[in-house]
Design a protein around this motif. Structure first.
Motif, PDB file in Angstrom:
ATOM      1  N   SER A 295       0.815  -1.220   0.000  1.00 37.92           N
ATOM      2  CA  SER A 295       0.000   0.000   0.000  1.00 37.92           C
ATOM      3  C   SER A 295       0.846   1.265   0.000  1.00 37.92           C
ATOM      4  CB  SER A 295      -0.914   0.010   1.237  1.00 37.92           C
ATOM      5  OG  SER A 295      -0.137   0.021   2.430  1.00 37.92           O
ATOM      6  N   VAL A 296       2.138   1.124   0.196  1.00 38.92           N
ATOM      7  CA  VAL A 296       3.030   2.280   0.232  1.00 38.92           C
ATOM      8  C   VAL A 296       4.010   2.185  -0.929  1.00 38.92           C
ATOM      9  CG1 VAL A 296       4.810   3.474   1.561  1.00 38.92           C
ATOM     10  CG2 VAL A 296       2.817   2.552   2.712  1.00 38.92           C
ATOM     11  N   HIS A 297       4.224   3.304  -1.627  1.00 39.47           N
ATOM     12  CA  HIS A 297       5.068   3.311  -2.815  1.00 39.47           C
ATOM     13  C   HIS A 297       6.277   4.229  -2.617  1.00 39.47           C
ATOM     14  CE1 HIS A 297       1.672   1.300  -4.516  1.00 39.47           C
ATOM     15  NE2 HIS A 297       0.906   2.391  -4.508  1.00 39.47           N
ATOM     16  N   PRO A 298       7.499   3.711  -2.724  1.00 42.64           N
ATOM     17  CA  PRO A 298       8.676   4.572  -2.663  1.00 42.64           C
ATOM     18  C   PRO A 298       8.868   5.312  -3.972  1.00 42.64           C
ATOM     19  CG  PRO A 298       9.352   2.295  -2.966  1.00 42.64           C
ATOM     20  CD  PRO A 298       7.858   2.275  -2.815  1.00 42.64           C
ATOM     21  N   TRP A 299       9.313   6.565  -3.861  1.00 35.00           N
ATOM     22  CA  TRP A 299       9.623   7.383  -5.034  1.00 35.00           C
ATOM     23  C   TRP A 299      11.123   7.550  -5.145  1.00 35.00           C
ATOM     24  CZ3 TRP A 299       6.709  11.582  -7.814  1.00 35.00           C
ATOM     25  CH2 TRP A 299       5.340  11.280  -7.926  1.00 35.00           C
ATOM     26  N   GLY A 300      11.587   7.712  -6.391  1.00 37.31           N
ATOM     27  CA  GLY A 300      12.960   8.112  -6.607  1.00 37.31           C
ATOM     28  C   GLY A 300      13.858   7.007  -7.101  1.00 37.31           C
ATOM     29  N   ASP A 301      15.021   7.433  -7.556  1.00 40.80           N
ATOM     30  CA  ASP A 301      16.048   6.536  -8.048  1.00 40.80           C
ATOM     31  C   ASP A 301      16.778   5.903  -6.862  1.00 40.80           C
ATOM     32  OD1 ASP A 301      17.782   5.526 -10.177  1.00 40.80           O
ATOM     33  OD2 ASP A 301      19.300   6.805  -9.261  1.00 40.80           O
ATOM     34  N   VAL A 302      17.610   4.905  -7.171  1.00 40.19           N
ATOM     35  CA  VAL A 302      18.360   4.228  -6.114  1.00 40.19           C
ATOM     36  C   VAL A 302      19.590   5.056  -5.750  1.00 40.19           C
ATOM     37  CG1 VAL A 302      17.577   1.893  -6.522  1.00 40.19           C
ATOM     38  CG2 VAL A 302      19.379   2.819  -7.961  1.00 40.19           C
ATOM     39  N   SER A 303      19.347   6.197  -5.145  1.00 37.30           N
ATOM     40  CA  SER A 303      20.422   7.130  -4.829  1.00 37.30           C
ATOM     41  C   SER A 303      20.106   7.857  -3.529  1.00 37.30           C
ATOM     42  CB  SER A 303      20.584   8.191  -5.939  1.00 37.30           C
ATOM     43  OG  SER A 303      20.847   7.604  -7.182  1.00 37.30           O
ATOM     44  N   GLY A 304      21.137   8.506  -2.990  1.00 42.43           N
ATOM     45  CA  GLY A 304      20.944   9.474  -1.922  1.00 42.43           C
ATOM     46  C   GLY A 304      20.819   8.896  -0.540  1.00 42.43           C
ATOM     47  N   LEU A 305      20.410   9.765   0.384  1.00 44.83           N
ATOM     48  CA  LEU A 305      20.323   9.421   1.801  1.00 44.83           C
ATOM     49  C   LEU A 305      18.905   9.553   2.341  1.00 44.83           C
ATOM     50  CD1 LEU A 305      23.532  11.314   3.037  1.00 44.83           C
ATOM     51  CD2 LEU A 305      23.328   8.957   2.242  1.00 44.83           C
ATOM     52  N   HIS A 306      17.914   9.603   1.443  1.00 39.57           N
ATOM     53  CA  HIS A 306      16.534   9.684   1.919  1.00 39.57           C
ATOM     54  C   HIS A 306      15.606   8.963   0.943  1.00 39.57           C
ATOM     55  CE1 HIS A 306      16.443  13.098  -0.960  1.00 39.57           C
ATOM     56  NE2 HIS A 306      15.184  12.731  -1.125  1.00 39.57           N
ATOM     57  N   LEU A 307      14.398   8.702   1.413  1.00 37.22           N
ATOM     58  CA  LEU A 307      13.335   8.108   0.604  1.00 37.22           C
ATOM     59  C   LEU A 307      12.089   8.977   0.708  1.00 37.22           C
ATOM     60  CD1 LEU A 307      13.180   4.260   1.297  1.00 37.22           C
ATOM     61  CD2 LEU A 307      13.689   5.360  -0.879  1.00 37.22           C
ATOM     62  N   ALA A 308      11.356   9.080  -0.389  1.00 42.26           N
ATOM     63  CA  ALA A 308      10.016   9.653  -0.359  1.00 42.26           C
ATOM     64  C   ALA A 308       9.035   8.492  -0.420  1.00 42.26           C
ATOM     65  CB  ALA A 308       9.809  10.605  -1.529  1.00 42.26           C
ATOM     66  N   LEU A 309       8.132   8.420   0.545  1.00 44.82           N
ATOM     67  CA  LEU A 309       7.155   7.328   0.614  1.00 44.82           C
ATOM     68  C   LEU A 309       5.751   7.877   0.384  1.00 44.82           C
ATOM     69  CD1 LEU A 309       8.368   5.288   3.727  1.00 44.82           C
ATOM     70  CD2 LEU A 309       8.795   4.811   1.318  1.00 44.82           C
ATOM     71  N   GLN A 310       5.043   7.289  -0.565  1.00 45.13           N
ATOM     72  CA  GLN A 310       3.688   7.715  -0.885  1.00 45.13           C
ATOM     73  C   GLN A 310       2.679   6.775  -0.236  1.00 45.13           C
ATOM     74  OE1 GLN A 310       2.651   7.613  -5.040  1.00 45.13           O
ATOM     75  NE2 GLN A 310       0.899   8.983  -4.773  1.00 45.13           N
ATOM     76  N   PHE A 311       1.736   7.375   0.504  1.00 44.28           N
ATOM     77  CA  PHE A 311       0.634   6.652   1.119  1.00 44.28           C
ATOM     78  C   PHE A 311      -0.640   7.099   0.392  1.00 44.28           C
ATOM     79  CE2 PHE A 311       3.949   6.648   4.194  1.00 44.28           C
ATOM     80  CZ  PHE A 311       3.782   5.536   5.008  1.00 44.28           C
ATOM     81  N   PRO A 312      -1.016   6.432  -0.697  1.00 46.80           N
ATOM     82  CA  PRO A 312      -2.155   6.890  -1.504  1.00 46.80           C
ATOM     83  C   PRO A 312      -3.417   7.073  -0.662  1.00 46.80           C
ATOM     84  CG  PRO A 312      -0.964   5.149  -2.640  1.00 46.80           C
ATOM     85  CD  PRO A 312      -0.400   5.213  -1.255  1.00 46.80           C
ATOM     86  N   GLY A 313      -4.082   8.211  -0.880  1.00 45.22           N
ATOM     87  CA  GLY A 313      -5.334   8.480  -0.183  1.00 45.22           C
ATOM     88  C   GLY A 313      -5.172   9.078   1.198  1.00 45.22           C
ATOM     89  N   ARG A 314      -3.943   9.238   1.673  1.00 49.36           N
ATOM     90  CA  ARG A 314      -3.710   9.800   3.016  1.00 49.36           C
ATOM     91  C   ARG A 314      -3.143  11.210   2.890  1.00 49.36           C
ATOM     92  NH1 ARG A 314      -6.987   6.405   5.490  1.00 49.36           N
ATOM     93  NH2 ARG A 314      -6.392   4.219   5.169  1.00 49.36           N
ATOM     94  N   GLU A 315      -3.291  11.993   3.935  1.00 48.13           N
ATOM     95  CA  GLU A 315      -2.737  13.341   3.959  1.00 48.13           C
ATOM     96  C   GLU A 315      -1.964  13.554   5.252  1.00 48.13           C
ATOM     97  OE1 GLU A 315      -5.519  16.450   3.286  1.00 48.13           O
ATOM     98  OE2 GLU A 315      -6.035  15.777   1.248  1.00 48.13           O
ATOM     99  N   PHE A 316      -0.763  14.096   5.106  1.00 46.08           N
ATOM    100  CA  PHE A 316       0.087  14.360   6.257  1.00 46.08           C
ATOM    101  C   PHE A 316       0.224  15.876   6.422  1.00 46.08           C
ATOM    102  CE2 PHE A 316       1.386  10.251   4.537  1.00 46.08           C
ATOM    103  CZ  PHE A 316       1.280   9.452   5.665  1.00 46.08           C
ATOM    104  N   GLY A 317      -0.391  16.378   7.471  1.00 44.54           N
ATOM    105  CA  GLY A 317      -0.364  17.815   7.741  1.00 44.54           C
ATOM    106  C   GLY A 317       0.285  18.120   9.073  1.00 44.54           C
ATOM    107  N   GLU A 318      -0.034  19.294   9.601  1.00 46.65           N
ATOM    108  CA  GLU A 318       0.590  19.738  10.850  1.00 46.65           C
ATOM    109  C   GLU A 318       0.152  18.899  12.046  1.00 46.65           C
ATOM    110  OE1 GLU A 318       3.111  21.907  11.047  1.00 46.65           O
ATOM    111  OE2 GLU A 318       2.945  21.703   8.871  1.00 46.65           O
ATOM    112  N   GLN A 319      -1.050  18.357  11.986  1.00 48.62           N
ATOM    113  CA  GLN A 319      -1.477  17.489  13.090  1.00 48.62           C
ATOM    114  C   GLN A 319      -0.612  16.239  13.149  1.00 48.62           C
ATOM    115  OE1 GLN A 319      -3.813  18.146  15.540  1.00 48.62           O
ATOM    116  NE2 GLN A 319      -2.853  16.335  16.438  1.00 48.62           N
ATOM    117  N   PHE A 320      -0.266  15.718  11.973  1.00 47.39           N
ATOM    118  CA  PHE A 320       0.634  14.563  11.952  1.00 47.39           C
ATOM    119  C   PHE A 320       1.990  14.927  12.540  1.00 47.39           C
ATOM    120  CE2 PHE A 320       4.269  12.623   9.808  1.00 47.39           C
ATOM    121  CZ  PHE A 320       4.114  11.312  10.214  1.00 47.39           C
ATOM    122  N   VAL A 321       2.492  16.109  12.214  1.00 50.94           N
ATOM    123  CA  VAL A 321       3.784  16.538  12.748  1.00 50.94           C
ATOM    124  C   VAL A 321       3.737  16.573  14.270  1.00 50.94           C
ATOM    125  CG1 VAL A 321       5.457  18.431  12.851  1.00 50.94           C
ATOM    126  CG2 VAL A 321       4.386  17.824  10.668  1.00 50.94           C
TER     127      VAL A 321
END
Length: 469
Positions: free
Chosen positions: A384-410
């Protein structure tokens, strides 16, 4: 006498204490203008100090203009020194801030693993630099940087990126941030916007916006910036991260790079290419920079913050000839130059191929951490979670389709001891990519990665942002 209290064991000398005490009384009006001071002999006797001590205090007051003295007349307070001290501006009392919760799982981005850095070797090279640098290198060396380091960076770029760069075009900076700060000032053309990726790192758009420069945003997809968004726009410069787009991780394909170069040549603007972490690519060779396609309109910016350590504050810019005179002028009246010892140590580090060895080792370690993080994410969230990006770097972007991460999540994540940044924070309106989280992993141990993803799943279940199948 005169309300002067001396502290014989204080760090400040007795004469200085007398000077400060009299100065305070003059400025606050406790001693009025024209008022005569006691003789040095009289004041010394009353305070129990030597006359020389009082003479030193009086001399300082005379030198700074607090007293006036004429031969045969007593020393007096000078005119016009009373300052009306107003009550300090008071703001409404703020509520007591709660102590910030501890962060046990910190997925901050761009942080290298410093536990594997060869500190002993680095200290040795710093000592050698201090012992071997000639005296003429310890003065003002100018805004370009330590020339042996420029030469070694040119060789490093050839080895690591296949870039053919002349040392004369390499300019040392205090990290990539300083390079971007200087470039926004050098490249701005009246009424023409800086074109930036959306989302992107906040550094350059914060600098440009703070100077009142207009901005134009290029949408980013899984292949990087949409160059078509520049068509028909008046542009001062374009900022891109083509080898590993920050933060989504895509690689700008050759056709978009060629289109960007054609636009830059046609419309006479420069491309700022920020190559912030392309050393760490875990499948195949590092991606070639735009600079390698056509360097005439490209300013290539690099940093050693990720490959070595952030506190080093050393980076570089490869500048076209047309910009070099303006750069030197701007840098001269900004901070002149970088500290020489660190530059000399880094030059030796590069010369002896120690950076090559360190990068190879860290690439392997980071690659293993990346695989572990991906396995942990798949184990915790399934497909249900999709990683974005090439196989590089020191971070990952993770997509949670249909969910929203706002200030309450922080807020919720901080309370749970987790630091994971919503990717929307890197968008100008913070309305796009709200279904994505950004997770840095370079600095984390394998145990922290495993436990952190476990804690993240528990948090998302608790807040209703993830439901197990």
């Amino acid at each position: 006498m005169w309300g002067i209290k001396l502290h014989h064991r204080a760090e400040i000398s007795l004469s200085r204490q007398i000077f400060l005490s009299l100065k305070e009384r003059i400025l606050t009006g406790q001693m009025s203008q024209g008022e005569a001071l006691p003789s040095t002999r009289e004041l010394a006797k009353s305070l129990g100090v030597s006359r020389n001590t009082v003479c030193a205090a009086y001399d300082t007051l005379l030198t700074e203009g607090f007293l006036v003295s004429r031969q045969g007349a007593p020393t007096r307070v000078a005119q016009g020194l009373h300052i009306e001290h107003r009550q300090a501006f008071r703001t409404e009392s703020l509520p007591t801030q709660r102590k910030k919760p501890l962060v046990w799982w910190d997925f901050k981005t761009g942080q290298p693993d410093l536990s594997h850095f060869p500190w002993q070797l680095w200290r040795q090279m710093l000592r050698q630099a201090a012992e071997n640098l000639p005296a003429d290198q310890l003065g003002y060396s100018g805004p370009k940087g330590y020339e042996p380091l420029c030469q070694e960076i040119a060789r490093w770029l050839l080895r690591s990126r296949s870039m053919e760069v002349k040392a004369e075009d390499v300019f040392i900076t205090a990290g990539a941030t300083q390079a971007l700060h200087l470039l926004t000032g050098l490249l701005y053309q009246e009424g023409q916007a800086f074109a930036l990726e959306s989302p992107s790192h906040p550094a350059i758009h914060t600098m440009a916006a703070s100077k009142g420069y207009p901005l134009h945003w290029m949408p980013v997809d899984q292949q990087g910036a949409d160059i078509g968004a520049l068509t028909g726009k008046a542009i001062s410069a374009v900022y891109v991260t083509p080898s590993h787009q920050f933060p989504l991780g895509g690689i700008l394909p050759a056709d978009r790079r060629a289109a960007l170069i054609r636009l830059a040549v046609k419309n006479n603007f420069y491309i700022i290419e920020d190559d912030y972490d392309s050393e760490f690519r875990y499948s195949g060779s590092p991606v070639s920079p735009i600079y390698s396609m056509d360097c005439s309109q490209v300013v290539y910016v690099g940093t050693f913050s990720k490959t070595l350590f952030p506190a080093l504050r050393l980076g570089f810019a490869v500048l076209p000839k047309a910009l070099q005179a303006k750069w030197k002028h701007a840098r001269t009246f900004t901070d002149v130059q970088n500290p020489i010892l660190e530059q000399a140590a880094l030059a030796e580090f590069l010369h002896k191929r120690k950076l090559d060895k360190h990068v190879r080792r860290m690439r392997q370690l980071y690659g293993e951490k990346r695989k572990l993080l991906l396995r942990s994410v798949k184990g915790a969230f399934g497909s249900s979670v999709h990683p974005w990006g090439d196989v590089s770097g020191l971070h990952l972007a993770l997509q949670f389709p249909g969910r929203e991460f706002g200030e309450q999540f922080v807020r919720d994540s901080r309370q749970a001891g987790i630091k994971a940044v919503p990717l929307a924070r890197y968008c100008p309106s913070q309305t796009n990519h709200k279904d994505k989280l950004l997770l840095g992993y370079g600095h984390l141990s394998p145990g922290q990665i495993l436990e952190g993803i476990k804690a993240l799943r528990q948090l998302l279940e608790k807040t209703g942002l993830f439901s197990p199948a």
